[in-house]
Design a protein around this motif. Structure first.
Motif, short mmCIF file in Angstrom:
data_model
loop_
_atom_site.label_atom_id
_atom_site.label_comp_id
_atom_site.label_asym_id
_atom_site.label_seq_id
_atom_site.Cartn_x
_atom_site.Cartn_y
_atom_site.Cartn_z
N SER A 47 31.64 116.50 -30.48
CA SER A 47 31.23 117.29 -29.31
C SER A 47 32.48 117.84 -28.64
N PRO A 48 32.46 119.12 -28.28
CA PRO A 48 33.66 119.69 -27.65
C PRO A 48 33.96 119.04 -26.30
N LYS A 49 35.23 118.74 -26.09
CA LYS A 49 35.65 118.11 -24.84
C LYS A 49 36.57 119.07 -24.08
N ALA A 50 36.49 119.01 -22.77
CA ALA A 50 37.35 119.86 -21.94
C ALA A 50 38.80 119.42 -22.09
N ALA A 51 39.70 120.40 -22.12
CA ALA A 51 41.12 120.09 -22.27
C ALA A 51 41.63 119.31 -21.07
N ALA A 52 42.49 118.35 -21.33
CA ALA A 52 43.07 117.56 -20.23
C ALA A 52 43.99 118.45 -19.41
N LEU A 53 43.95 118.27 -18.11
CA LEU A 53 44.76 119.08 -17.21
C LEU A 53 46.23 118.65 -17.31
N ARG A 54 47.12 119.64 -17.39
CA ARG A 54 48.55 119.33 -17.45
C ARG A 54 48.98 118.59 -16.18
N LYS A 55 49.94 117.69 -16.33
CA LYS A 55 50.37 116.86 -15.21
C LYS A 55 50.98 117.66 -14.07
N ASN A 56 51.63 118.79 -14.43
CA ASN A 56 52.30 119.56 -13.38
C ASN A 56 51.38 120.57 -12.69
N ILE A 57 50.09 120.53 -13.02
CA ILE A 57 49.11 121.40 -12.35
C ILE A 57 48.21 120.54 -11.49
N THR A 58 48.36 120.68 -10.19
CA THR A 58 47.53 119.95 -9.22
C THR A 58 46.96 120.95 -8.23
N PRO A 59 45.88 120.61 -7.53
CA PRO A 59 45.32 121.55 -6.56
C PRO A 59 46.37 122.03 -5.55
N GLY A 60 46.51 123.35 -5.44
CA GLY A 60 47.51 123.93 -4.55
C GLY A 60 48.74 124.43 -5.27
N LYS A 79 40.86 124.15 -8.66
CA LYS A 79 40.32 122.97 -9.36
C LYS A 79 40.09 123.31 -10.82
N GLN A 80 39.86 122.27 -11.62
CA GLN A 80 39.52 122.47 -13.02
C GLN A 80 38.01 122.38 -13.18
N LEU A 81 37.44 123.32 -13.91
CA LEU A 81 35.99 123.36 -14.12
C LEU A 81 35.60 122.48 -15.31
N ASP A 82 34.31 122.27 -15.48
CA ASP A 82 33.81 121.40 -16.55
C ASP A 82 34.20 121.90 -17.93
N SER A 83 34.34 123.23 -18.07
CA SER A 83 34.70 123.81 -19.36
C SER A 83 36.17 123.60 -19.71
N GLY A 84 36.96 123.14 -18.74
CA GLY A 84 38.40 122.97 -18.96
C GLY A 84 39.20 124.13 -18.40
#
Length: 198
Positions: A47-60, A79-84
């Motif tokens: 099942s396709p999984k959303a890509a993990a958010l890079r550590k240096n990308i945070t809200p703001g 923010k990151q959406l469910d699709s990644g």
């Protein structure tokens, strides 16, 4: 009422060595068939999984877009959406970039961060919010360039203004930050991105 499928016929065959009966199918086999086997797609259990958010990308975090019609623009990550995909905004009033989804593979994360703790990102801003109807896209394609763009719904305009108001208020605390968001990123001769610190 739909016609019931025809049943196979059983015919009596004369002769002791002919088996006595023969079944005749109701539907004849087609005279023509593909010369080669038609490849069947393999059923995947993954099942396709959303890509993990890079550590240096945070809200703001202020991101630089690398592709698309707004390439080179600086945007604020919400923010990151469910699709990644990442939900970002310019804000629109500052640099013309509206609320949109971008792939994190096509952004550069900078060390500049905006305090958006007080910014309320509505839960309705999800993947379905940005989805276009297939019918509308097909109509635009058939009509070609003569087709006029449909006006943006008032609800989406209101959502954009609400987000922009809060982000601009947060950015106004630093006099240089608004000017930074307005400016576009570009490279000059002898400049190499891998040698830069963002």
């Amino acid at each position: 009422m739909a016609n019931a499928p025809r049943a196979d016929k059983v015919k009596d065959i004369k002769g002791a060595k002919n088996g006595g009966k023969r079944t005749i199918p109701a539907e004849k086999a087609p005279r023509f068939y593909p010369a080669e086997d038609v490849p069947q797609p393999k059923v995947s259990r993954k099942s396709p999984k959303a890509a993990a958010l890079r550590k240096n990308i945070t809200p703001g975090t202020v991101l630089i877009l690398l592709a698309g019609r707004f390439r080179g623009k600086r945007v604020v990550f919400l923010k990151q959406l469910d699709s990644g995909l990442l939900l970002v905004t310019g804000p629109y009033k500052v640099n013309g970039v509206p609320l949109r989804r971008v792939n994190q593979a096509y952004v550069i994360a900078t060390s500049t961060k905006l305090d958006i703790a007080k910014v309320k990102v509505d839960a309705k801003l999800n993947d379905a919010y940005f989805k276009k109807s297939a019918k509308a896209g097909k109509q635009e394609f058939l009509e070609g360039q003569e087709a006029k763009k449909a006006a943006l719904p008032e609800s989406k305009v209101a959502d954009q203004k609400a987000i922009d108001k809060e982000i601009i208020a947060a950015a106004a605390k630093d006099p240089l930050l608004v000017a930074y968001l307005k400016s576009s990123f570009s490279l000059s001769k002898g400049q190499f991105p891998h040698n830069m610190k963002f």
